[in-house]
Design a protein around this motif. Structure first.
Motif: not given
Length: 142
Positions: A21, A24, A27
């Motif tokens: 997570t 992510e 990103k």
């Protein structure tokens, strides 16, 4: 130039949310940052183009100056042509005036001769005037 997330922030996100997570989130953050940077670059280019267009409308370009110089040169050539035409007409008029003067001088000579001839005829044909002339010229000779 992407802004890197500090390692400490990543580690705290990994602790709270888990590594996947956190990755992510990083990103998504980097993608959002890249999109913002692209948008800034795009907007900057757009503003530059708008500014350039505005300046072109307001300021004379080298092309404008060149065109103006060419137009000025054309006008100068036209002025020179008109001056030459005026000089040609002036010379023609001088020639015509001189021809008229010569003609008038000739006419005046003819008129003088006619006056003299008429005067002689008047005297010769008028007995009284002939006697008067003889008295004036020779005096009162009896």
């Amino acid at each position: 130039m992407p802004l890197a997330i500090p390692v400490e922030l990543y580690e705290k996100l990994a602790e709270k949310l888990g590594k996947e997570t956190a990755l992510e989130v990083v990103k998504v953050f980097e993608e959002a940052q890249k999109q913002l940077e692209d948008k800034v670059v795009e907007e900057t280019k757009k503003r530059k183009i708008e500014l350039r267009d505005e300046l072109r409308k307001e300021l004379a370009t080298k092309e404008d100056i060149l065109l103006t110089r060419q137009e000025i040169e054309i006008v100068r050539q036209e002025i020179e042509t008109v001056r030459q035409e005026i000089e040609t007409v002036r010379q023609e008029l001088k020639g015509e005036i001189e021809a008229l003067r010569q003609e008038v001088k000739g006419e005046i000579k003819v008129l003088k001769m006619w006056i003299i001839i008429l005067g002689i005829l008047m005297v010769a044909l008028n007995q009284n005037s002939l006697e008067l002339l003889i008295r004036i010229i020779f005096g009162n000779i009896k």
